[in-house]
Design a protein around this motif. Structure first.
Motif, PDB file in Angstrom:
ATOM      1  N   ASN A 129     -71.633   1.192 -16.983  1.00 50.80           N
ATOM      2  CA  ASN A 129     -70.730   0.794 -15.850  1.00 50.80           C
ATOM      3  C   ASN A 129     -71.316   1.927 -14.815  1.00 50.80           C
ATOM      4  O   ASN A 129     -71.715   2.904 -15.189  1.00 50.80           O
ATOM      5  CB  ASN A 129     -69.236   1.396 -16.288  1.00 50.80           C
ATOM      6  N   TRP A 135     -70.867   3.072  -5.395  1.00 49.50           N
ATOM      7  CA  TRP A 135     -70.101   2.052  -6.133  1.00 49.50           C
ATOM      8  C   TRP A 135     -68.649   2.533  -6.280  1.00 49.50           C
ATOM      9  O   TRP A 135     -67.682   1.757  -6.477  1.00 49.50           O
ATOM     10  CB  TRP A 135     -70.982   1.795  -7.668  1.00 49.50           C
ATOM     11  N   ARG A 136     -68.306   3.584  -6.686  1.00 49.13           N
ATOM     12  CA  ARG A 136     -66.953   4.370  -6.719  1.00 49.13           C
ATOM     13  C   ARG A 136     -66.193   3.831  -5.649  1.00 49.13           C
ATOM     14  O   ARG A 136     -65.024   3.457  -5.710  1.00 49.13           O
ATOM     15  CB  ARG A 136     -67.038   5.677  -7.119  1.00 49.13           C
ATOM     16  N   ILE A 138     -67.193   1.777  -2.613  1.00 43.61           N
ATOM     17  CA  ILE A 138     -67.275   0.727  -1.795  1.00 43.61           C
ATOM     18  C   ILE A 138     -67.006  -0.280  -2.666  1.00 43.61           C
ATOM     19  O   ILE A 138     -66.148  -1.270  -2.466  1.00 43.61           O
ATOM     20  CB  ILE A 138     -68.687   0.715  -1.376  1.00 43.61           C
ATOM     21  N   VAL A 139     -67.325  -0.404  -3.914  1.00 43.73           N
ATOM     22  CA  VAL A 139     -67.361  -1.649  -4.882  1.00 43.73           C
ATOM     23  C   VAL A 139     -66.080  -1.475  -5.687  1.00 43.73           C
ATOM     24  O   VAL A 139     -65.437  -2.454  -5.690  1.00 43.73           O
ATOM     25  CB  VAL A 139     -68.570  -1.569  -6.030  1.00 43.73           C
ATOM     26  N   PHE A 140     -65.767  -0.293  -6.401  1.00 40.92           N
ATOM     27  CA  PHE A 140     -64.440  -0.276  -6.990  1.00 40.92           C
ATOM     28  C   PHE A 140     -63.311   0.206  -6.546  1.00 40.92           C
ATOM     29  O   PHE A 140     -62.138   0.221  -7.060  1.00 40.92           O
ATOM     30  CB  PHE A 140     -64.920   0.488  -8.370  1.00 40.92           C
ATOM     31  N   THR A 178     -76.657   2.991 -11.785  1.00 47.04           N
ATOM     32  CA  THR A 178     -76.921   3.754 -10.563  1.00 47.04           C
ATOM     33  C   THR A 178     -76.999   5.319 -10.885  1.00 47.04           C
ATOM     34  O   THR A 178     -76.763   6.016  -9.811  1.00 47.04           O
ATOM     35  CB  THR A 178     -75.774   3.433  -9.375  1.00 47.04           C
TER      36      THR A 178
END
Length: 558
Positions: A129, A135-136, A138-140, A178
């Motif tokens: 993950n 990612w924390r 923007i994505v999730f 990442t």
């Protein structure tokens, strides 16, 4: 492009590691290798491999000596699941090979992954993950604690699912995806939390894969990250640190090598660098880089062309001719100075009393990879005498004297300029024949000869066609060659002085030929060369003198 890119992009922050140790380290043994050709490589293809191609690729990987192979993403669909389960059912997995599958940290996907491997003797389940800030946020849209909780929950499902299939020897891998753009302390925190669930031991370690999911910094920064992580992860002896680099900045191989110097144990990648975007780390390049440093990579890459053919067939992507070690042109020199150095290197190599490889411009012996030396030197308008001489020697066994090399090189250069293309061995030999070897329209054509007399006083009598008319010519000298020279001077001309003569055998045994080379000077100061080939060395020397006489006549006409 922006004139001031700093308004849009920021430099990657360095790692605070003033006492870094990796720059003083060297790679002294092969790492554990994982091929992800059938997963990361396959998902990057315009047309993913079908089961037949994946099966052929899997067999190739086993043949090369890969012991860990990521065979797919079973929860992605029936095609992936069926291929993986078929490998198990059909008993195609060698006893010493671990197949690996990838899964996101979701219960249903993890359960599907285990089901695809039901019945396997041994296997690795790879959980991941993403953990980096982009990612924390923007994505999730998650906090650190929420992201860590996903990893922990996935690890618990791994543990519980393994207990449901006790007949398989299960191993686990966790990737803080990442990693290279995440905070190092948070990566360690998440990995340590996963370790708390899976309880790895020295005998059954957990693989912690630290991917450069997107390459965003120079490879030394990645090495710093790996060393920092290795120092701070608890119970380092119970984990295997694995590298998974990408080539977004063109340094995927370098990052993997520096990562190994920084303490990593395992390298993930693809043959010849296939993979998402600009590709994964090229396992072939990393392995052969080690090989050229005297380190056994524990992979069999001795038939590089077969590897290239299979990769191209299965992926549909051509291998660039400049791809390290594997490209069609990587062992080829067109430049004259490069060709001369390589030719001298091969000559010196033949005289060595040991096997140490020292040939200029060739960091590896092409023969070690199943390549011949024929394509090492190729000729075009940039080539020099050394390259031309190499082609003649390799193709016909003729070892041209240096000044003859220079003379013939002029003729080849003229041909290359006329054709504006690369010249093959047949082209070069055709020009050599036209320049030095007998032709029916030559002024002097040998029909027969005899020699008599005592040492130091030899008589040459020859039947020679002169301008198409057969004549008898005779001359005396202290040897056969001087007798031929005298016969020419006393009858038809030209008058020649021998400057240099050499000869050698071509081949061995009853079928061996002889080659003779003569360099002559005319009364007006011109230098001409002649070559003679025959099964008899004496006849070859006569042919060489007549060849020089013909070239003397041609140079006057020219």
């Amino acid at each position: 492009m922006l004139r001031t890119p700093s308004t849009k992009y920021r430099p990657f922050p360095p790692v605070d590691l003033p006492d870094r140790q990796w720059p003083g380290n060297t790679i002294t043994r092969a790492p554990r290798w994982l091929s992800t050709d059938l997963r990361d490589g396959n998902q990057a293809l315009i047309d993913p491999m079908d089961a037949e191609k994946k099966g052929r690729f899997f067999d190739l990987l086993c043949k090369l000596g890969l012991k860990e192979i990521e065979v797919g993403f079973p929860s992605a669909g029936a095609t992936e699941f069926d291929f993986i389960s078929a490998l198990v059912r059909q008993d195609r997995i060698p006893d010493d090979v671990f197949v690996q599958v990838l899964t996101q940290s979701r219960r249903d996907l993890i359960e599907t992954s285990f089901a695809s491997l039901q019945g396997a003797k041994q296997a690795i389940v790879h959980l991941y993950n993403a953990v980096s800030p982009a990612w924390r946020k923007i994505v999730f849209g998650m906090t650190r604690d929420e992201v860590k909780a996903i990893a922990v929950e996935g690890a618990k499902v791994l543990r519980d699912q393994a207990a449901r299939y006790p007949d398989t020897e299960w191993h686990f891998e966790y990737s803080p995806e990442t990693f290279s753009t995440a905070e190092l302390d948070f990566s360690v925190e998440v990995c340590a939390a996963v370790m708390d669930v899976l309880r790895p031991t020295v005998e059954r370690p957990l693989i912690l894969n630290l991917p450069a999911t997107v390459e965003c910094a120079t490879p030394n920064v990645y090495a710093d990250q790996i060393e920092w992580f290795g120092r701070h992860i608890p119970n380092r002896e119970t984990v295997v640190i694995s590298l998974h680099t990408h080539n977004d900045r063109g340094t995927g191989v370098a990052a993997a090598e520096l990562g190994l110097m920084a303490g990593a144990d395992r390298v993930e990648g693809c043959l010849l660098g296939n993979g998402e975007r600009t590709g994964n780390c090229d396992l072939v390049t990393v392995a052969l880089n080690m090989y050229t440093q005297g380190v056994d990579p524990a992979l069999d890459l001795s038939d590089i062309d077969a590897i290239v053919d299979m990769v191209q067939h299965c992926t549909g992507i051509p291998v660039h001719p400049r791809t390290p070690y594997a490209g069609d042109l990587v062992f080829t020199a067109f430049s004259g100075s490069h060709q001369d150095a390589i030719k001298k290197g091969f000559a010196a190599q033949a005289q060595r009393n040991d096997d140490l490889w020292q040939v200029p411009y060739l960091p590896i012996d092409p023969a070690d990879l199943g390549r011949s030396y024929e394509a090492v030197i190729r000729v075009n308008s940039q080539s020099g005498k050394g390259g031309v001489a190499w082609i003649i020697e390799q193709d016909k066994g003729l070892k041209l004297p240096k000044r003859l090399q220079a003379d013939f090189s002029r003729h080849v250069q003229q041909l290359a300029d006329e054709t504006s293309r690369e010249l093959g061995a047949a082209d070069i030999w055709g020009r050599f024949e036209a320049t030095y070897l007998p032709r029916d329209d030559d002024r002097f054509v040998l029909r027969d000869y005899e020699e008599s007399g005592s040492a130091g006083d030899r008589l040459f009598i020859g039947r020679v066609a002169v301008d198409g008319e057969e004549r008898s010519i005779a001359g005396r000298g202290n040897g056969l060659i001087s007798g031929v020279i005298a016969a020419l001077a006393e009858t038809t001309g030209p008058s020649l002085d021998v400057v240099d003569y050499s000869e050698h055998a071509i081949g061995h045994g009853a079928d061996a030929q002889a080659a003779a080379y003569v360099e002559c000077r005319t009364p007006d100061g011109r230098t001409v060369f002649g070559v003679g080939l025959d099964t008899d060395i004496a006849t070859a020397s006569v042919r060489a003198v007549l060849s020089a006489a013909n070239n003397a006549q041609k140079s006057v006409l020219d």
